[in-house]
Design a protein around this motif. Structure first.
Motif: not given
Length: 458
Positions: A433-458
């Motif tokens: 009940d103390s919540g979820y998600g993280r802030e600080h330490g390089g963790f918080g900066i990725k909470e609200f970004v789109n981890a996007k996959s880009v696939m380049i086929v040879d």
């Protein structure tokens, strides 16, 4: 007809300032303006963003005395402690400026018949709903990471610290942040839902009570939007049989009374094994009893007022209910006469399950002493909580303490042989009940970004 809100000095009950609340139309326009700013801000380089963050840090330090006095005036923080909050804010800005680009850099991944990238892209407008107890830090904590990530930020701050909310926006603009990349909204709680529902708002972060967190998470979930929650706790500090008692007493007292006891990760339940209970109890009570509340503008004051009169009433009710349920009031636990919302340093003993002092969060200078047979019982009781934010362990056997902290303590953070609050380089957040998600330490900066996959086929 416009609505207004007054901020009140908790040390004397006097009005500080009067603010006009934004209308629904003004709040929704701010969302649109923030989205428009995002469309340009996301194009800026990490270097440009970092430069502004460093300037924010510089101006935080340059205006430290002014900000500290404002915090003391609005929410009663002892003036000797406010400087630490501003320094932490500046350190967060600098850490994010120094490390943000690396945390968000594209990552190369293997791909059969080609190659792949993982790219971390900003998503848009992030709404932050923040409390009053650390009026600058709570805002800096979530906003700086999101600004570095390329998002734009809206702030709904606690009404009793609207002076701080206004000053933070002013600070950001003067440091070079483009207009509407960060925007303070002077709105009521009843206006929040319409913002979460707005298409341009892509995520919500809240620090506050479990009740508020549950409501915001439900609304965000209804809209299929991500949320990050940092909620309350009743952190347990374990004093084991080989603890340095003097060191434990010093840290536990500081951990209970820091910020007038109004800290999410404050030491709240003190779980002491039988073999050292008498020694710890005697010294802890002696030290806590010596702490007197007083004028928060006095540099010698350790304990100032509770931030609002209703919060003091709630705290006192929890103390009374605990005593009625069988807890022993060693000292304190009475509302003093006179102006202001002061509450004395208080120690409760014989605290057991079913009492608010055991089960709930007492947000003020009230310590709960719990005597246990041994280490195993100490760990069991520490985890016997619906909360899981922080905690502490005192033992001269560092390896033993680390093993307990890492493997057995069901919280997001653990102190060993001391008391520390947030650190820019370490993740901050909880479980249960103390919540979820993280802030600080390089963790918080990725909470609200789109981890996007880009696939380049040879």
């Amino acid at each position: 007809m416009s609505q207004t809100h007054q901020t009140i000095n908790p040390a004397n009950g006097e009005v500080i300032d009067t603010y006009e609340l934004a209308t629904d139309e003004q709040a929704l326009q701010a969302v649109a303006d923030s989205h428009a700013a995002f469309l340009e801000w996301r194009k800026t380089s990490f270097e440009q963003r970092a430069s502004i963050l460093r300037e924010i840090a510089r101006q935080l330090r340059a205006n430290k005395d002014e900000y500290v006095a404002l915090m003391t005036r609005e929410m009663g923080k002892p003036i000797s402690q406010g400087g630490d909050e501003i320094e932490l804010c500046a350190a967060i800005c600098e850490y994010t400026a120094d490390n943000g680009a690396d945390a968000l850099a594209d990552e190369e991944r293997e791909l059969e018949g080609g190659r792949a990238l993982v790219s971390y892209q900003p998503i848009g407008v992030i709404l932050g709903i923040q409390p009053w107890n650390f009026p600058f830090y709570q805002v800096i904590r979530y906003s700086i990471a999101n600004i570095m990530a390329g998002n734009t930020v809206l702030l709904k701050h606690a009404p009793n610290v609207w002076g701080a909310a206004v000053e933070i926006e002013k600070l950001f603009v003067e440091a070079g942040l483009p207009e509407n990349v960060f925007k303070t909204l002077l709105i009521g709680a009843d206006q929040v839902d319409q913002l979460i529902e707005h298409d341009y708002v892509r995520g919500v972060t809240l620090t506050g009570s479990t009740r508020a967190g549950s409501a915001v998470a439900a609304k965000a979930g209804e809209q299929l939007k991500k949320s990050v929650l940092e909620l309350g706790s009743n952190d347990a500090f374990l004093v084991l049989d080989d603890a340095d008692i003097d060191r434990a007493v010093e840290a536990c007292t500081n951990g209970r009374l820091y910020n007038n006891g109004q800290t999410c990760v404050a030491a709240k339940r003190f779980i002491v094994v039988d073999s050292v209970y008498a020694a710890f109890r005697e010294k802890f009570i002696e030290k806590m009893r010596r702490i007197e509340y007083g004028d928060p503008t006095d540099p010698d004051t350790t304990l100032g007022p509770i931030a609002r009169d209703d919060l003091r009433d709630t705290l006192h009710d929890l103390v009374k209910r605990s005593v009625e349920a069988g807890a022993t009031r060693v000292f304190g636990g009475e509302i003093p006469e006179g102006p202001g919302y002061f509450y004395p340093s208080t120690v409760l003993e014989d605290v057991k399950p079913g009492m608010p002092a055991y089960d709930d969060e007492l947000f003020g200078p009230v310590a709960s002493l719990i005597r246990v047979a041994d280490e195993d019982e100490a760990i069991r009781i520490a985890n016997d909580s619906r909360y899981g934010l922080g905690g502490g362990i005192f033992s001269k056997d560092e390896k033993r303490a680390i093993n307990i902290a890492r493997d057995l303590f069901d919280t997001g953070m653990v102190n060993i042989n001391g008391y520390r609050v947030a650190q820019p380089q370490l993740p901050f957040g909880g479980v249960k009940d103390s919540g979820y998600g993280r802030e600080h330490g390089g963790f918080g900066i990725k909470e609200f970004v789109n981890a996007k996959s880009v696939m380049i086929v040879d």
